[in-house]
Design a protein around this motif. Structure first.
Motif, PDB file in Angstrom:
ATOM      1  N   THR A 139       0.863  -1.186   0.000  1.00 22.59           N
ATOM      2  CA  THR A 139       0.000   0.000   0.000  1.00 22.59           C
ATOM      3  C   THR A 139       0.897   1.232   0.000  1.00 22.59           C
ATOM      4  N   THR A 140       0.575   2.170  -0.876  1.00 20.78           N
ATOM      5  CA  THR A 140       1.436   3.351  -0.984  1.00 20.78           C
ATOM      6  C   THR A 140       0.705   4.616  -0.538  1.00 20.78           C
ATOM      7  N   ASP A 173       8.110   5.979   0.936  1.00 21.03           N
ATOM      8  CA  ASP A 173       9.383   5.972   0.217  1.00 21.03           C
ATOM      9  C   ASP A 173       9.995   4.576   0.304  1.00 21.03           C
ATOM     10  N   ALA A 174       9.818   3.787  -0.760  1.00 22.79           N
ATOM     11  CA  ALA A 174      10.250   2.379  -0.740  1.00 22.79           C
ATOM     12  C   ALA A 174      11.762   2.254  -0.548  1.00 22.79           C
ATOM     13  N   GLU A 175      12.503   3.249  -1.036  1.00 27.13           N
ATOM     14  CA  GLU A 175      13.976   3.154  -0.914  1.00 27.13           C
ATOM     15  C   GLU A 175      14.431   3.163   0.542  1.00 27.13           C
ATOM     16  N   GLY A 180      10.622   4.305   5.599  1.00 26.79           N
ATOM     17  CA  GLY A 180       9.837   5.105   4.648  1.00 26.79           C
ATOM     18  C   GLY A 180       8.347   4.816   4.741  1.00 26.79           C
ATOM     19  N   ILE A 181       7.935   4.214   5.879  1.00 26.05           N
ATOM     20  CA  ILE A 181       6.514   3.862   6.066  1.00 26.05           C
ATOM     21  C   ILE A 181       5.841   4.896   6.974  1.00 26.05           C
ATOM     22  N   ASN A 182       4.596   5.252   6.632  1.00 23.81           N
ATOM     23  CA  ASN A 182       3.837   6.199   7.461  1.00 23.81           C
ATOM     24  C   ASN A 182       2.546   5.573   7.961  1.00 23.81           C
ATOM     25  N   PHE A 230       7.650   7.308  10.567  1.00 23.27           N
ATOM     26  CA  PHE A 230       7.425   6.691  11.882  1.00 23.27           C
ATOM     27  C   PHE A 230       6.421   5.531  11.829  1.00 23.27           C
ATOM     28  N   GLY A 231       5.793   5.312  10.689  1.00 29.46           N
ATOM     29  CA  GLY A 231       4.659   4.377  10.621  1.00 29.46           C
ATOM     30  C   GLY A 231       4.955   2.951  11.056  1.00 29.46           C
ATOM     31  N   PHE A 232       6.128   2.430  10.679  1.00 26.57           N
ATOM     32  CA  PHE A 232       6.405   1.036  11.051  1.00 26.57           C
ATOM     33  C   PHE A 232       6.659   0.911  12.549  1.00 26.57           C
TER      34      PHE A 232
END
Ligand code: CAA
Length: 395
Positions: A139-140, A173-175, A180-182, A230-232
């Protein structure tokens, strides 16, 4: 060590027991059979304060400790695990996550609605191809300046069809990998949010489990919880507490099955005496009582550590893996004690046996809990005693 509960904790347990035995029990078989969402019962849980137990009273919460929360979860889970999973997700994943990591504006806007049960929340992490491997988010949430554009599908979402607010974990941001997860607060009546069919499940059948599709959903930037990336960490830290809730659910399932088996074994006679007087059954009761008590100690200890601000990562995982395995093992035994009667719905134990299975799967499978525990051991978690630490006083 002091193992006594205080007055408030005893009162909470009594209130939850009363609600479970006198309100939830009556229709639980019917709701389970027909997968009927417990709408009225959830409304009553909100009125009784079971949906935002640990949240600050300024946001409509009960301001209670985690011990009180697990006591309530345990009693409600003896009867209705569809209600207790709705309660658990709303309390420990949604309200706690929002209160602990959200800003004042977010809390003012959403938290009171969620603690009262006016809104029910959902925690949207799992995906069709990202269950245990939660960093592999497809999911992006693309940064569009003043908003994120959210696209993707979430799976197995508890409260999926009834919730008004989702906490959605998504890759920006996958890189940057997991950095990069929110996590975004998404209102379910926004354009682009679609709810899939209700899952037809083995257990917790009246709870509301759906897949959710997000198609070009515009999420305002102010709905991101915490800093960018900070999502993860949000998901992991929140799940640590969630696992205490599910451990308490598993404990309640095991204890509920044990109470039923004990009562039945004292009534049912075979070979001229109650079956409880036959060693084959008496020893089953002894093993159930012993292992359930051991699970209870782990669950209460994890809650106690959380209340004291200690690192409860491993304690929560230990409580969940042990309590869920005790629940599975002893619900099977409780059916066995009931013989043929255990195999029919009227006697409640077959439902508890079916409900037990999911506690070994959701909020991290037993395999994931062992991964969490072993990683904590190897990194030298000081709360996993080799010898009991000096501060491990229980009072
Ligand atoms: N607590 C705090 N932080 C944690 C953490 C935890 N339990 N687990 C991992 N982290 C942190 C790590 O410290 C690391 O941070 P740094 O990079 O700063 O060091 C970061 O998160 C990434 O961790 P890992 O490198 O360990 O990542 P991984 O990919 O190797 O493994 C995992 C992570 C533990 C396996 C994780 O993916 C996981 O817990 N998976 C299970 C997911 C899960 O529980 N899903 C439940 C769905 S929700 C649900 O079921 C609710 C419902 O509806 C009932």
């Amino acid at each position: 060590m002091i193992f006594e509960l205080n007055e408030e904790q005893l009162a909470v347990r009594e209130a939850a027991r009363d609600f479970a035995q006198n309100v939830l029990k009556e229709g639980v078989i019917e709701r389970d059979t027909h997968m009927t969402y417990p709408k009225d019962e959830v409304r009553q849980m909100g009125e009784l304060g079971f949906l935002g137990m640990m949240a600050d009273p300024q946001y409509g919460g009960g301001g209670m400790d985690t011990i009180s929360y697990v006591l309530a979860m345990e009693e409600i889970s003896k009867i209705d695990n569809s209600c207790s999973v709705i309660m658990s997700v709303n309390n420990s994943l949604v309200c706690w996550g929002l209160e602990t990591f959200g800003n004042e504006t977010q809390k003012a806007k959403y938290l009171s609605k969620l603690t009262s049960g006016e809104w029910i929340g959902a925690f949207c992490l799992s995906e069709p191809e990202a269950g245990s491997d939660a960093t592999s988010q497809r999911t992006t949430a693309i940064d569009m300046g003043d908003h994120y554009l959210l696209n993707g599908t979430k799976n197995w979402i508890t409260n999926g069809g009834t919730s008004k607010a989702h906490l959605v974990i998504a890759q920006t941001d996958a890189e940057k990998g997991h950095k990069g997860i929110n996590v975004l607060i998404v209102e379910t009546d926004w354009d682009g949010v679609a709810v899939g069919a209700k899952e037809d499940k083995l257990g917790i059948r009246s709870s509301d489990t759906h897949s959710i599709m997000y198609n070009d959903v515009k999420v305002p930037k102010e709905n991101r919880i915490g800093d960018d990336g900070f999502g993860f960490k949000f998901a992991m830290k929140t799940l640590n507490g969630g696992r205490i809730g599910i451990a308490a659910q598993a404990l309640g399932i095991a204890a509920g099955a044990y109470e039923l088996a004990l009562a039945y074994s004292q009534e049912r006679k075979a070979f001229g005496k109650p079956i409880s007087k036959h060693q084959a059954i008496a020893f089953k009761l002894a093993d159930m009582a012993t292992e359930i008590e051991a699970a209870r100690m782990l669950v209460y200890r994890a809650a106690w550590m959380k209340d004291r601000g200690m690192d409860y990562t491993a304690a929560a995982a230990m409580a969940k893996v042990f309590a869920s395995e005790v629940a599975m093992k002893h619900t099977v035994e409780a059916v066995q004690v009931h013989g043929g009667y255990g195999f029919v719905k009227e006697y409640h134990v077959e439902r508890l046996m079916r409900d037990a299975k999911i506690t070994q799967i959701y909020e991290g499978t037993s395999e994931i809990q062992r991964m969490v525990i072993s990683r904590q051991i190897l990194k030298g978690d000081t709360y996993i005693p080799v010898v009991a630490p000096a501060n491990a006083v229980m009072q």
